[in-house]
Enzyme design. Structure first.
Site, PDB file in Angstrom:
ATOM      1  N   SER A 185      52.627 -48.090  61.727  1.00 11.26           N
ATOM      2  CA  SER A 185      51.899 -46.835  62.133  1.00 11.26           C
ATOM      3  C   SER A 185      51.188 -47.237  63.495  1.00 11.26           C
ATOM      4  O   SER A 185      50.859 -48.458  63.727  1.00 11.26           O
ATOM      5  CB  SER A 185      51.110 -46.419  61.181  1.00 11.26           C
ATOM      6  OG  SER A 185      50.090 -45.515  61.766  1.00 11.26           O
TER       7      SER A 185
ATOM      8  N   TYR B 257      44.097 -48.197  55.470  1.00 11.60           N
ATOM      9  CA  TYR B 257      45.413 -47.763  55.881  1.00 11.60           C
ATOM     10  C   TYR B 257      45.511 -48.481  57.298  1.00 11.60           C
ATOM     11  O   TYR B 257      46.545 -49.190  57.404  1.00 11.60           O
ATOM     12  CB  TYR B 257      45.381 -46.314  56.246  1.00 11.60           C
ATOM     13  CG  TYR B 257      46.807 -46.083  56.631  1.00 11.60           C
ATOM     14  CD1 TYR B 257      47.706 -45.642  55.523  1.00 11.60           C
ATOM     15  CD2 TYR B 257      46.981 -45.597  57.894  1.00 11.60           C
ATOM     16  CE1 TYR B 257      48.922 -45.274  56.231  1.00 11.60           C
ATOM     17  CE2 TYR B 257      48.311 -44.913  58.257  1.00 11.60           C
ATOM     18  CZ  TYR B 257      49.360 -44.890  57.546  1.00 11.60           C
ATOM     19  OH  TYR B 257      50.595 -44.434  57.802  1.00 11.60           O
TER      20      TYR B 257
END
Length: 275
Positions: free
Chosen positions: A149, A162
């Protein structure tokens, strides 16, 4: 006469984790359109089977399989199933399974949520690479695609677990690319920003603020999973290591590399304004 080399993803023998929805399903269906045979794995066996039908409708061949990527024995069993079904090693492995996480800052975000986020997003990819990389190396061919990501380098506040999980995936991918140089096995790492998936509606550890911010990003900058999958597979065909598909992701990438201290201060200020 001009000679054309067959694309790596054309008629691939592919394994896709997290194929029951979102980017994983899009990868599987796009591969089906390229004539691939796809093992569609997901922790939800019914959704994996649904994706397998979509792959066949797109022109490929597919089988659904349940796999919890946090369990090394299940990933090992997935590899055995794939080799048996393909009659040999896969040519493409997409380590995609993941969950969202965010909201409370470090010190308030629960340790159970930390463990779950790292177990799925980081250890799930580690397990996939640990099991499949030796198989591809022995075959002397293939590509591993790891889904990270822009959070891997963006380090947005209130997304620590995350961010850490995806930064680990990016570092792992870069390390593997160096280790596998000259073996015939390639590595591609995907680093998108917002993608229009169901991750915000899942049971991921997200508080209300993080969910609202995520929904806003999806509305204004989100790309479809299908476009992300196509862009990534085209990059695999070119042999690219990095896939940074969106403009805002490219801006983050360059800003962090060129002005790391300024970028970090600006991210903190922006978070306080948004909150």
């Amino acid at each position: 006469m001009r000679l054309f080399r067959r694309r790596r993803t054309e008629h691939a023998d592919a394994v896709v984790t997290g194929a029951g929805s979102g980017i994983g399903r899009a990868f599987a269906v796009e591969l089906g359109g390229r004539g691939a045979r796809v093992v569609c794995s997901d922790i939800d066996a019914d959704r994996a089977a649904e994706t397998a039908v979509l792959v066949e409708n797109a022109g490929g061949k597919a089988v659904g399989a349940r796999c919890d990527v946090t369990a090394i024995d299940e990933v090992t069993a997935l590899a055995a199933l794939a080799q048996d079904w393909f009659g040999g090693a896969p040519s493409l492995v997409v380590n995609n399974a993941g969950i969202g996480a965010g909201g409370p800052p470090v010190g308030e975000f629960g340790l159970d949520d930390w463990e779950r986020t790292l177990a799925v997003n980081l250890w799930g990819v580690i397990n996939g690479c640990h099991v499949f990389t030796p198989i591809l190396r022995a075959a002397g061919r293939g590509t591993v695609v790891n889904v990270a990501s822009a959070a891997a380098f963006g380090a947005a506040p209130r997304m620590a677990a995350y961010n850490v999980s995806k930064a680990g995936v990016l570092a792992l991918s870069e390390t593997m690319a160096a280790e596998l140089a000259g073996t015939g096995v390639g590595v591609t790492v995907l680093c998108p920003t917002a993608v229009k998936t169901g991750i915000l509606r899942s049971d991921s550890p997200l508080d209300g603020t993080a969910e609202r911010l995520g929904e806003s990003l999806l509305r204004w900058t989100g790309r479809s999973p299908a476009s992300i999958a196509k862009t990534t597979l085209d990059a695999v065909d070119r042999g690219d290591l990095y896939v940074v598909p969106q403009l805002e992701a490219k801006v983050l990438w360059q800003a962090k590399r060129l002005m790391p201290a300024t970028y970090t201060r600006s991210a903190g200020l922006l978070e306080r304004v948004v909150r």
